[in-house]
Design a protein around this motif. Structure first.
Motif, PDB file in Angstrom:
ATOM      1  N   MET A  85     -72.473 -13.019  10.837  1.00  0.00           N
ATOM      2  CA  MET A  85     -72.763 -14.071  11.804  1.00  0.00           C
ATOM      3  C   MET A  85     -72.874 -13.463  13.187  1.00  0.00           C
ATOM      4  O   MET A  85     -72.230 -12.458  13.495  1.00  0.00           O
ATOM      5  N   MET A  86     -73.711 -14.069  14.018  1.00  0.00           N
ATOM      6  CA  MET A  86     -73.767 -13.686  15.431  1.00  0.00           C
ATOM      7  C   MET A  86     -73.641 -14.932  16.293  1.00  0.00           C
ATOM      8  O   MET A  86     -73.951 -16.041  15.850  1.00  0.00           O
ATOM      9  N   LEU A  87     -73.191 -14.736  17.530  1.00  0.00           N
ATOM     10  CA  LEU A  87     -73.135 -15.819  18.503  1.00  0.00           C
ATOM     11  C   LEU A  87     -74.367 -15.703  19.394  1.00  0.00           C
ATOM     12  O   LEU A  87     -74.543 -14.714  20.100  1.00  0.00           O
ATOM     13  N   LEU A  88     -75.206 -16.718  19.351  1.00  0.00           N
ATOM     14  CA  LEU A  88     -76.455 -16.746  20.114  1.00  0.00           C
ATOM     15  C   LEU A  88     -76.366 -17.851  21.156  1.00  0.00           C
ATOM     16  O   LEU A  88     -76.085 -19.007  20.813  1.00  0.00           O
ATOM     17  N   ARG A  89     -76.609 -17.499  22.418  1.00  0.00           N
ATOM     18  CA  ARG A  89     -76.505 -18.491  23.493  1.00  0.00           C
ATOM     19  C   ARG A  89     -77.793 -19.303  23.632  1.00  0.00           C
ATOM     20  O   ARG A  89     -78.337 -19.476  24.732  1.00  0.00           O
ATOM     21  N   GLY A  90     -78.311 -19.792  22.511  1.00  0.00           N
ATOM     22  CA  GLY A  90     -79.532 -20.584  22.551  1.00  0.00           C
ATOM     23  C   GLY A  90     -80.650 -19.842  23.254  1.00  0.00           C
ATOM     24  O   GLY A  90     -80.937 -18.687  22.963  1.00  0.00           O
ATOM     25  N   GLN A  91     -81.294 -20.509  24.197  1.00  0.00           N
ATOM     26  CA  GLN A  91     -82.415 -19.904  24.931  1.00  0.00           C
ATOM     27  C   GLN A  91     -81.938 -18.768  25.839  1.00  0.00           C
ATOM     28  O   GLN A  91     -82.736 -17.962  26.306  1.00  0.00           O
ATOM     29  N   ASN A  92     -80.611 -18.661  26.072  1.00  0.00           N
ATOM     30  CA  ASN A  92     -80.035 -17.531  26.841  1.00  0.00           C
ATOM     31  C   ASN A  92     -79.961 -16.262  26.004  1.00  0.00           C
ATOM     32  O   ASN A  92     -79.734 -15.171  26.546  1.00  0.00           O
ATOM     33  N   LEU A  93     -80.038 -16.403  24.668  1.00  0.00           N
ATOM     34  CA  LEU A  93     -79.902 -15.283  23.728  1.00  0.00           C
ATOM     35  C   LEU A  93     -78.536 -14.629  23.866  1.00  0.00           C
ATOM     36  O   LEU A  93     -77.524 -15.222  23.553  1.00  0.00           O
ATOM     37  N   VAL A  94     -78.484 -13.379  24.350  1.00  0.00           N
ATOM     38  CA  VAL A  94     -77.203 -12.693  24.532  1.00  0.00           C
ATOM     39  C   VAL A  94     -77.070 -12.235  25.978  1.00  0.00           C
ATOM     40  O   VAL A  94     -76.417 -11.231  26.269  1.00  0.00           O
ATOM     41  N   ALA A  95     -77.690 -12.982  26.886  1.00  0.00           N
ATOM     42  CA  ALA A  95     -77.640 -12.606  28.296  1.00  0.00           C
ATOM     43  C   ALA A  95     -77.241 -13.825  29.116  1.00  0.00           C
ATOM     44  O   ALA A  95     -76.484 -14.667  28.630  1.00  0.00           O
ATOM     45  N   TYR A  96     -77.761 -13.952  30.333  1.00  0.00           N
ATOM     46  CA  TYR A  96     -77.172 -14.907  31.260  1.00  0.00           C
ATOM     47  C   TYR A  96     -78.163 -15.863  31.919  1.00  0.00           C
ATOM     48  O   TYR A  96     -77.841 -16.530  32.881  1.00  0.00           O
ATOM     49  N   ARG A  97     -79.380 -15.939  31.373  1.00  0.00           N
ATOM     50  CA  ARG A  97     -80.352 -16.924  31.847  1.00  0.00           C
ATOM     51  C   ARG A  97     -81.208 -17.340  30.661  1.00  0.00           C
ATOM     52  O   ARG A  97     -81.160 -16.716  29.607  1.00  0.00           O
ATOM     53  N   ASN A  98     -81.978 -18.383  30.834  1.00  0.00           N
ATOM     54  CA  ASN A  98     -82.890 -18.795  29.777  1.00  0.00           C
ATOM     55  C   ASN A  98     -84.109 -17.875  29.767  1.00  0.00           C
ATOM     56  O   ASN A  98     -84.668 -17.552  30.828  1.00  0.00           O
ATOM     57  N   TYR A  99     -84.531 -17.477  28.573  1.00  0.00           N
ATOM     58  CA  TYR A  99     -85.688 -16.601  28.415  1.00  0.00           C
ATOM     59  C   TYR A  99     -86.857 -17.379  27.836  1.00  0.00           C
ATOM     60  O   TYR A  99     -86.667 -18.377  27.128  1.00  0.00           O
ATOM     61  N   ASP A 101     -90.067 -18.376  25.428  1.00  0.00           N
ATOM     62  CA  ASP A 101     -90.091 -18.466  23.973  1.00  0.00           C
ATOM     63  C   ASP A 101     -90.509 -17.174  23.286  1.00  0.00           C
ATOM     64  O   ASP A 101     -90.023 -16.865  22.192  1.00  0.00           O
ATOM     65  N   ASP A 102     -91.424 -16.403  23.898  1.00  0.00           N
ATOM     66  CA  ASP A 102     -91.874 -15.179  23.217  1.00  0.00           C
ATOM     67  C   ASP A 102     -90.735 -14.172  23.060  1.00  0.00           C
ATOM     68  O   ASP A 102     -90.629 -13.485  22.036  1.00  0.00           O
ATOM     69  N   VAL A 103     -89.845 -14.108  24.048  1.00  0.00           N
ATOM     70  CA  VAL A 103     -88.692 -13.204  23.962  1.00  0.00           C
ATOM     71  C   VAL A 103     -87.686 -13.732  22.938  1.00  0.00           C
ATOM     72  O   VAL A 103     -87.132 -12.959  22.136  1.00  0.00           O
ATOM     73  N   VAL A 104     -87.461 -15.044  22.941  1.00  0.00           N
ATOM     74  CA  VAL A 104     -86.531 -15.653  21.984  1.00  0.00           C
ATOM     75  C   VAL A 104     -87.004 -15.403  20.554  1.00  0.00           C
ATOM     76  O   VAL A 104     -86.222 -15.000  19.677  1.00  0.00           O
ATOM     77  N   GLU A 105     -88.272 -15.603  20.300  1.00  0.00           N
ATOM     78  CA  GLU A 105     -88.826 -15.408  18.958  1.00  0.00           C
ATOM     79  C   GLU A 105     -88.655 -13.972  18.485  1.00  0.00           C
ATOM     80  O   GLU A 105     -88.192 -13.715  17.367  1.00  0.00           O
ATOM     81  N   ALA A 106     -89.021 -13.029  19.339  1.00  0.00           N
ATOM     82  CA  ALA A 106     -88.929 -11.612  18.960  1.00  0.00           C
ATOM     83  C   ALA A 106     -87.486 -11.199  18.742  1.00  0.00           C
ATOM     84  O   ALA A 106     -87.175 -10.438  17.810  1.00  0.00           O
ATOM     85  N   PHE A 107     -86.585 -11.691  19.583  1.00  0.00           N
ATOM     86  CA  PHE A 107     -85.179 -11.309  19.449  1.00  0.00           C
ATOM     87  C   PHE A 107     -84.607 -11.787  18.117  1.00  0.00           C
ATOM     88  O   PHE A 107     -83.963 -11.019  17.396  1.00  0.00           O
ATOM     89  N   ILE A 108     -84.829 -13.047  17.787  1.00  0.00           N
ATOM     90  CA  ILE A 108     -84.253 -13.600  16.556  1.00  0.00           C
ATOM     91  C   ILE A 108     -84.852 -12.927  15.326  1.00  0.00           C
ATOM     92  O   ILE A 108     -84.130 -12.613  14.367  1.00  0.00           O
ATOM     93  N   GLU A 109     -86.145 -12.683  15.334  1.00  0.00           N
ATOM     94  CA  GLU A 109     -86.782 -11.994  14.205  1.00  0.00           C
ATOM     95  C   GLU A 109     -86.164 -10.624  13.975  1.00  0.00           C
ATOM     96  O   GLU A 109     -85.909 -10.224  12.832  1.00  0.00           O
ATOM     97  N   ASN A 110     -85.877  -9.913  15.060  1.00  0.00           N
ATOM     98  CA  ASN A 110     -85.291  -8.584  14.927  1.00  0.00           C
ATOM     99  C   ASN A 110     -83.812  -8.633  14.581  1.00  0.00           C
ATOM    100  O   ASN A 110     -83.306  -7.767  13.872  1.00  0.00           O
ATOM    101  N   ALA A 111     -83.110  -9.664  15.063  1.00  0.00           N
ATOM    102  CA  ALA A 111     -81.708  -9.845  14.678  1.00  0.00           C
ATOM    103  C   ALA A 111     -81.605 -10.094  13.178  1.00  0.00           C
ATOM    104  O   ALA A 111     -80.716  -9.552  12.497  1.00  0.00           O
TER     105      ALA A 111
END
Length: 498
Positions: A85-99, A101-111
């Motif tokens: 399991m991982m903790l994902l901050r929604g649209q923040n992913l694993v950082a501190y602002r909203n990213y 959609d293209d970054v969110v999609e690529a991140f989750i696919e690679n996770a």
């Protein structure tokens, strides 16, 4: 005598490899110290193990010289039987602002590609719109969506003007309708009282059909009590950590919970002896991380959180900010200002990143006058780039904070990511000639400054600083010898003076 099978065995998610050391050791546990025990952890029979997310993307590349993508990939080879399991901050992913959609999609696919099976998604203001892209991509990858509701209060117990039982039930209905496979009550500050835990879990079980999981800490002292009451109410899973990485601001310890439920309808079936063997390993490597032990208080709980409801990490950030301004003596003023600033901001749950936004602005309000100096993050928050607050922000506060704001003086009402330009292609261009794959590009996309520095270390463009290299037990032994020599030297000098 044959042991009676429990009617409704309680499942356990282990947090040792993520939230345990994030809470107690500033996320400093290295992959090399997880590897030797990984196969034994896999045999424990945990429902799942949280191994990634939160700060375990930030800290490894910044402070440990580790590629964060390699940790789950390495552990998966050693732990094929336990869902990760991982903790994902929604649209923040694993950082501190909203990213975008293209970054969110690529991140989750690679996770998903490196081994994450369950994505626990939360949003700092409980704005479910910030789940839309994440949920869609997780589902596309064939992985488990766990939607989380951040548990927060305005009173000492559940209720008051915002965080009522119905508030949580309505959020749960929405998350289930969005396609979540399970629901998590995320009590990040250990504010969930035992009786409220029972009431909330029982009501949720009657409201939604998906499994319910409880994530809490031990900060206030409620942790174990609330877990047991949640078990009585029928919670399906709760989170614990092995004893060396439990208690204080971390989760309840698994070992006493296993014994407490033994022989009941909720018996976990976990082997206490095996769990203790795992704990012994972590005790054996503990000296390597002693620089991060919290030793400022005798108490293992923070009774103050029962009153001020401020998470420990938020307090430490405010103290650091005041020290920089040589104004630590004004901490009491900040404590009084915090609830006022939080009310102005629409009562957001105090979790990353809203805890930092509210905390920083409260300090600025004390030092320079209320909203005389406004942080950029505060402007972005009030503009709507983090989502919709639980309570509308007053027009007066909006006008004050957004006056002259570069994006506009009228807050947006759409999903925050709808106003964000794509960033992935720009990140690829910025890392051309350095990044070798999309995962390198994503390190930079999330953390442009420290990410680029890490990529230079990773590929030998610049030497990695010695301070990032891990301590060995031999290093610890040498340190101890020097400490003992110093002590003896002080004793000799004292004897001479006498």
């Amino acid at each position: 005598m044959t042991k009676t099978q429990p009617k409704n065995p309680l499942k356990i998610t282990d947090l040792t490899f993520r939230d345990g050391h994030q809470s107690l050791l500033a996320t400093r546990l290295r992959t090399e110290d997880m590897v030797p025990i990984a196969e034994e952890m896999d045999k424990a029979g945990f429902y799942s193990m949280e191994v990634w997310g939160g700060a375990t993307f930030d800290v490894p590349h910044r402070f440990l010289g580790e590629d964060p993508w390699e940790r789950p990939r390495t552990l998966k080879k050693l732990m094929p039987n336990t869902p990760f399991m991982m903790l994902l901050r929604g649209q923040n992913l694993v950082a501190y602002r909203n990213y975008p959609d293209d970054v969110v999609e690529a991140f989750i696919e690679n996770a998903a590609e490196v081994g994450i099976d369950i994505f626990r998604c939360f949003d700092a203001v409980n704005d479910e719109r910030n789940f839309e892209t994440a949920f869609r991509v997780i589902k596309k990858c064939g992985k488990h969506i766990q939607g989380a509701i951040c548990y927060s209060l305005t009173e000492r117990k559940m209720g008051g003007p915002v965080y009522t039982l119905e508030y949580y039930l309505e959020k749960a209905r929405i998350i289930e309708d969005m396609g979540a496979d399970s629901l998590c009550i995320k009590d990040m500050a250990c504010l969930l009282a035992p009786d409220d835990a029972y009431t909330l879990v029982k009501a949720l079980k009657e409201t939604v059909k998906i499994p319910i999981q409880l994530h809490t800490h031990y900060t206030s002292g409620f942790g174990s009590m609330s877990c047991l009451k949640a078990a009585e109410a029928g919670v399906d899973v709760f989170d614990t950590a092995l004893a060396p990485f439990a208690m204080r601001s971390a989760a309840p310890a698994v070992e006493p919970m296993v014994v407490a439920l033994e022989g009941t309808d909720r018996d976990t079936g976990l082997d206490l002896k095996h769990l203790m063997k795992l704990g012994e390993y972590f005790e054996s490597i503990a000296p390597k991380y002693r620089d991060f032990y919290g030793q400022t208080k005798m108490a293992v709980i923070d009774t103050g959180v029962l009153v001020h409801q401020v998470p420990g990490g938020m307090i430490s950030n405010m103290i650091s900010q005041l020290k920089e301004q040589k104004a630590l003596h004004r901490l009491d003023e900040v404590h009084k200002e915090l609830p006022k600033t939080r009310k102005d901001m629409g009562y957001p749950p105090l979790v990353t990143p809203t805890s930092q936004i509210v905390g920083v602005q409260a300090v600025l309000n004390v030092l320079f006058g209320r909203y005389k100096w406004i942080a950029e993050e505060t402007k972005a928050y009030v503009y709507g780039l983090y989502g919709k607050p639980p309570v509308p922000i007053s027009e007066e506060i909006q006008k004050t904070i957004l006056k002259g704001y570069k994006r506009g003086e009228t807050p947006i009402t759409c999903r925050p990511a709808d106003v964000l330009e794509p960033e992935l292609e720009k990140a690829k261009e910025a890392t051309k000639g350095i990044a070798k794959n999309i995962q390198d590009v994503l390190i930079y996309a999330l953390y442009p400054t420290t990410g680029m520095q890490f990529l230079k270390w990773k590929y030998g463009i610049e030497p990695m600083p010695e301070k990032l290299k891990p301590k060995t037990m031999e290093d610890i032994k040498k340190e101890d010898e020097l400490i003992e020599k110093a002590k003896r030297g002080e004793l000799v000098e004292a004897q001479k003076a006498a």
